[in-house]
Enzyme design. Structure first.
Site, PDB file in Angstrom:
ATOM      1  N   HIS A 146       1.219  -1.696  -0.011  1.00 24.59           N
ATOM      2  CA  HIS A 146       0.130  -0.118  -0.178  1.00 24.59           C
ATOM      3  C   HIS A 146       0.558   1.478   0.223  1.00 24.59           C
ATOM      4  CE1 HIS A 146      -3.400   2.543   0.448  1.00 24.59           C
ATOM      5  NE2 HIS A 146      -4.117   2.435   1.801  1.00 24.59           N
ATOM      6  N   HIS A 187      -2.116  -0.572 -11.611  1.00 21.01           N
ATOM      7  CA  HIS A 187      -2.850  -0.531 -10.582  1.00 21.01           C
ATOM      8  C   HIS A 187      -4.388  -1.565 -10.220  1.00 21.01           C
ATOM      9  CE1 HIS A 187      -5.315   2.131  -7.990  1.00 21.01           C
ATOM     10  NE2 HIS A 187      -4.058   2.782  -7.036  1.00 21.01           N
ATOM     11  N   ASP A 224       3.023   5.820  -7.165  1.00 15.33           N
ATOM     12  CA  ASP A 224       4.354   6.238  -6.493  1.00 15.33           C
ATOM     13  C   ASP A 224       5.483   5.939  -7.917  1.00 15.33           C
ATOM     14  OD1 ASP A 224       3.908   5.131  -4.138  1.00 15.33           O
ATOM     15  OD2 ASP A 224       2.257   3.960  -4.694  1.00 15.33           O
TER      16      ASP A 224
HETATM   17  N1  CMC Z   1       4.972  -5.344 -13.527  1.00 16.28           N
HETATM   18  C1  CMC Z   1       5.059  -6.340 -14.070  1.00 16.28           C
HETATM   19  N2  CMC Z   1       3.299  -6.624 -14.657  1.00 16.28           N
HETATM   20  C2  CMC Z   1       3.024  -6.871 -13.891  1.00 16.28           C
HETATM   21  C3  CMC Z   1       3.024  -5.251 -12.943  1.00 16.28           C
HETATM   22  C4  CMC Z   1       3.798  -4.655 -12.400  1.00 16.28           C
HETATM   23  N3  CMC Z   1       4.655  -3.968 -12.115  1.00 16.28           N
HETATM   24  N4  CMC Z   1       1.470  -5.099 -11.922  1.00 16.28           N
HETATM   25  C5  CMC Z   1       0.773  -6.379 -12.865  1.00 16.28           C
HETATM   26  N5  CMC Z   1       1.884  -6.671 -14.029  1.00 16.28           N
HETATM   27  C6  CMC Z   1       1.444  -8.243 -14.723  1.00 16.28           C
HETATM   28  C7  CMC Z   1       0.559  -9.759 -13.776  1.00 16.28           C
HETATM   29  O1  CMC Z   1       2.116  -9.973 -13.526  1.00 16.28           O
HETATM   30  C8  CMC Z   1      -0.147 -10.103 -14.717  1.00 16.28           C
HETATM   31  O2  CMC Z   1       0.077 -10.292 -15.552  1.00 16.28           O
HETATM   32  P1  CMC Z   1      -0.944 -12.285 -16.331  1.00 16.28           P
HETATM   33  O3  CMC Z   1      -2.086 -12.390 -16.676  1.00 16.28           O
HETATM   34  O4  CMC Z   1       0.103 -12.191 -17.337  1.00 16.28           O
HETATM   35  O5  CMC Z   1      -0.630 -12.824 -14.753  1.00 16.28           O
HETATM   36  C9  CMC Z   1      -1.185  -9.401 -14.810  1.00 16.28           C
HETATM   37  O6  CMC Z   1      -0.122  -8.093 -15.541  1.00 16.28           O
HETATM   38  C10 CMC Z   1      -2.412  -8.183 -13.727  1.00 16.28           C
HETATM   39  O7  CMC Z   1      -2.124  -8.505 -12.976  1.00 16.28           O
HETATM   40  P2  CMC Z   1      -2.334  -8.487 -11.517  1.00 16.28           P
HETATM   41  O8  CMC Z   1      -1.163  -8.863 -10.283  1.00 16.28           O
HETATM   42  O9  CMC Z   1      -3.598  -9.446 -11.463  1.00 16.28           O
HETATM   43  O10 CMC Z   1      -2.901  -7.521 -11.057  1.00 16.28           O
HETATM   44  P3  CMC Z   1      -3.405  -6.306 -10.434  1.00 16.28           P
HETATM   45  O11 CMC Z   1      -4.626  -5.291  -9.738  1.00 16.28           O
HETATM   46  O12 CMC Z   1      -3.828  -7.248  -8.560  1.00 16.28           O
HETATM   47  O13 CMC Z   1      -1.910  -5.586  -9.170  1.00 16.28           O
HETATM   48  C11 CMC Z   1      -0.444  -4.316  -8.629  1.00 16.28           C
HETATM   49  C12 CMC Z   1      -2.372  -4.239  -8.591  1.00 16.28           C
HETATM   50  C13 CMC Z   1      -0.826  -2.813  -7.934  1.00 16.28           C
HETATM   51  C14 CMC Z   1      -0.561  -5.098  -6.937  1.00 16.28           C
HETATM   52  C15 CMC Z   1       0.444  -4.293  -9.176  1.00 16.28           C
HETATM   53  O14 CMC Z   1       0.170  -3.242 -10.804  1.00 16.28           O
HETATM   54  C16 CMC Z   1       2.086  -4.754  -8.676  1.00 16.28           C
HETATM   55  O15 CMC Z   1       2.144  -5.416  -7.906  1.00 16.28           O
HETATM   56  N6  CMC Z   1       2.286  -2.880  -8.752  1.00 16.28           N
HETATM   57  C17 CMC Z   1       3.911  -2.949  -8.465  1.00 16.28           C
HETATM   58  C18 CMC Z   1       3.264  -2.081  -7.544  1.00 16.28           C
HETATM   59  C19 CMC Z   1       2.510  -1.283  -7.170  1.00 16.28           C
HETATM   60  O16 CMC Z   1       3.676  -0.066  -7.866  1.00 16.28           O
HETATM   61  N7  CMC Z   1       1.757  -0.414  -6.415  1.00 16.28           N
HETATM   62  C20 CMC Z   1       1.484   0.460  -5.816  1.00 16.28           C
HETATM   63  C21 CMC Z   1       0.764   0.849  -6.401  1.00 16.28           C
HETATM   64  S1  CMC Z   1       0.092   2.688  -6.435  1.00 16.28           S
HETATM   65  C22 CMC Z   1      -0.556   2.906  -4.476  1.00 16.28           C
HETATM   66  C23 CMC Z   1      -1.313   2.572  -3.697  1.00 16.28           C
HETATM   67  O17 CMC Z   1      -2.692   3.148  -4.407  1.00 16.28           O
HETATM   68  O18 CMC Z   1      -1.469   1.805  -2.773  1.00 16.28           O
END
Ligand code: CMC
Length: 436
Positions: free
Chosen positions: A268, A307, A363
């Site tokens: 987060h 996101h 971020d």
């Molecule tokens: N780098 C590479 N691949 C990614 C990334 C990333 N940053 N984010 C998502 N993916 C891929 C993931 O591997 C998946 O691929 P596949 O369909 O082939 O398995 C696909 O994109 C969908 O990902 P997800 O995990 O289902 O997406 P989510 O909505 O559950 O996760 C997230 C959202 C923010 C946790 C994720 O994008 C992530 O881990 N980002 C990096 C960490 C980050 O920057 N976090 C800050 C969020 S903003 C601050 C806040 O609001 O708190």
């Protein structure tokens, strides 16, 4: 004729039910009438991370993740970042409308005059070890404030609620700055009531021996913009914690300590730190393509990208990128910026990121600004908590006066053992403590 309802056929029984659809949602309790046997509990919906469950009605923040839109009380975030101040935006979030000149002056005056901490709070802070994490200190000290203001427990009284809201918005920056000074072994700097919100915070952080600390106006404005951008983001993890704890009618200090604890987590409030570590690890722009390939092969993520809600450029990231340029004009360019820009350029053209709708989030650039302002990484989540205090409180107030609010109490799907008889100690096997 289309009707605002949903017809559900239960294939277990062949029975059909009609449930109303309101504001694009069905009421989960309407599913309870769906039963196989008369004495069944009724159908539940299962949604462990609230992926498709609205937990409240809210008139505070609007997000359209596909179109990259963020508005507070209807006002686009871009206009607020350009034309507003943090305290004006906090007023907007709390009261629902932009203040008049007189209203803003009164609000500013109230906040300014509540910035001081009780001397015993200082003593409490001195009890922390020299290397205590500032976010851990912030969470503990905010919780402790409930003991200084026991009347805060009277959450049914609007005047009393407003007083605690003002105290929290005013005192959280002071606690944050004191936590930072504590980690350096520096004396705490008292608030300066002649300074604006961001300037005063910078003064409490960085003042050494000068009679008056004067922050560079461009840096103070950049911080103000970061505060505006982080002030609210509807029902995220920490806001959900604030509302859930608040629904027990506990005082707002205790609820806000819980919300801040949720923000402390790396998924987060900790991602901007992860971005900086990633940029440092990459080290130079020529190593960016190689790094992108490792991400595409599933070896780690591109931090600051993607996101849960935004499937487009996070509108906050655009504004922060601009603010970063203005900060670097004063502080000199952060050498990691070129790596970040190159990462963004390549990722936005790459099929892997494009097809998954992965764009820079808030971020991606914020850590670079914090670093340029001289803040250590441990302070990054604290910098998030300062402005988010206003959002948490706006959401808490909305919940407290919501006639539909009840104590938050989800259901569970029990998957444990059936009833069984107690086994006497001498008849039980094993002895290891196996970690779960
Ligand atoms: N780098 C590479 N691949 C990614 C990334 C990333 N940053 N984010 C998502 N993916 C891929 C993931 O591997 C998946 O691929 P596949 O369909 O082939 O398995 C696909 O994109 C969908 O990902 P997800 O995990 O289902 O997406 P989510 O909505 O559950 O996760 C997230 C959202 C923010 C946790 C994720 O994008 C992530 O881990 N980002 C990096 C960490 C980050 O920057 N976090 C800050 C969020 S903003 C601050 C806040 O609001 O708190």
């Amino acid at each position: 004729m289309p009707s605002d309802s949903l017809t559900i056929t239960d294939n277990r029984t062949g029975q059909t039910y009609e449930v109303p659809v309101q504001d694009g949602a069905i009421h989960a309790t309407d599913l309870r009438q769906i039963k196989v046997e008369e004495d069944d509990f009724g159908l539940l919906s299962y949604d462990p991370a609230f992926l498709n469950t609205a937990s409240t009605r809210s008139a505070i923040t609007y997000i359209d993740g596909d179109r990259g839109i963020l508005r507070y009380r209807g006002y686009p975030i871009e206009q607020l970042a350009e034309q507003s101040t943090f305290l004006e935006t906090a007023y907007l979030l709390i009261f629902g409308e932009l203040p008049s000149r007189e209203g803003l002056d009164k609000w500013t005056d109230e906040i300014t005059h509540h910035t001081f901490l009780h001397e015993n709070v200082k003593q409490l802070m001195e009890g922390f070890r020299y290397d205590a994490h500032p976010m851990g200190m912030l969470i503990s000290v905010v919780a402790a404030l409930s003991t200084f203001y026991p009347e805060a427990g009277n959450v049914s009284d609007p005047e009393n609620r407003l007083l605690q809201v003002q105290r929290l918005i005013a005192k959280v920056p002071t606690i944050a700055a004191f936590s930072y000074r504590h980690s350096l072994g520096l004396p705490y700097v008292q608030p300066d009531n002649e300074l604006g919100f961001a300037e005063n915070f910078l003064s409490m952080m960085f003042k050494i021996a000068e009679p008056k600390y004067e922050a560079h106006p461009a840096l103070a404005r950049a911080l103000e913009i970061l505060f505006i951008l982080h002030a609210d983001h509807e029902q995220n993890c920490s806001t959900n914690a604030m509302r859930a704890i608040g629904s027990s009618r506990v005082d707002p200090y205790s609820a806000l300590a819980g919300a801040a604890a949720a923000l402390y987590g790396p998924l987060h409030g900790g991602a901007n730190e992860a971005v900086l570590r990633m940029l440092e690890k990459i080290g130079s722009t020529d190593r960016v393509p190689e790094f992108i390939e490792t991400v595409k092969h599933g070896e780690g993520r591109l931090m600051g990208f993607g996101h849960r809600v935004y499937k487009n450029y996070d509108p906050r990231a655009k504004i922060i990128k601009q603010a970063a340029d203005e900060v670097f004009e004063v502080t000199g360019k952060n050498p990691l910026l070129d790596i970040a820009l190159e990462l963004e350029r390549i990722a936005l053209e790459d099929e892997y990121f494009v097809s998954r709708k992965l764009y820079p989030n808030v971020d991606f650039y914020s850590g670079l600004i914090y670093e340029a302002l001289g803040l250590p990484m441990a302070m990054f989540p604290v910098m998030f908590a300062i402005p988010r205090t206003a959002g948490w409180l706006a959401q808490w107030l909305e919940g407290i006066v919501d006639p539909e609010q009840k104590i938050a109490r989800p259901r569970q799907l029990y998957v444990g053992a059936e009833e069984r008889d107690f086994v006497p100690l001498e008849h039980r096997a094993g002895g290891e403590l196996v970690a779960v």
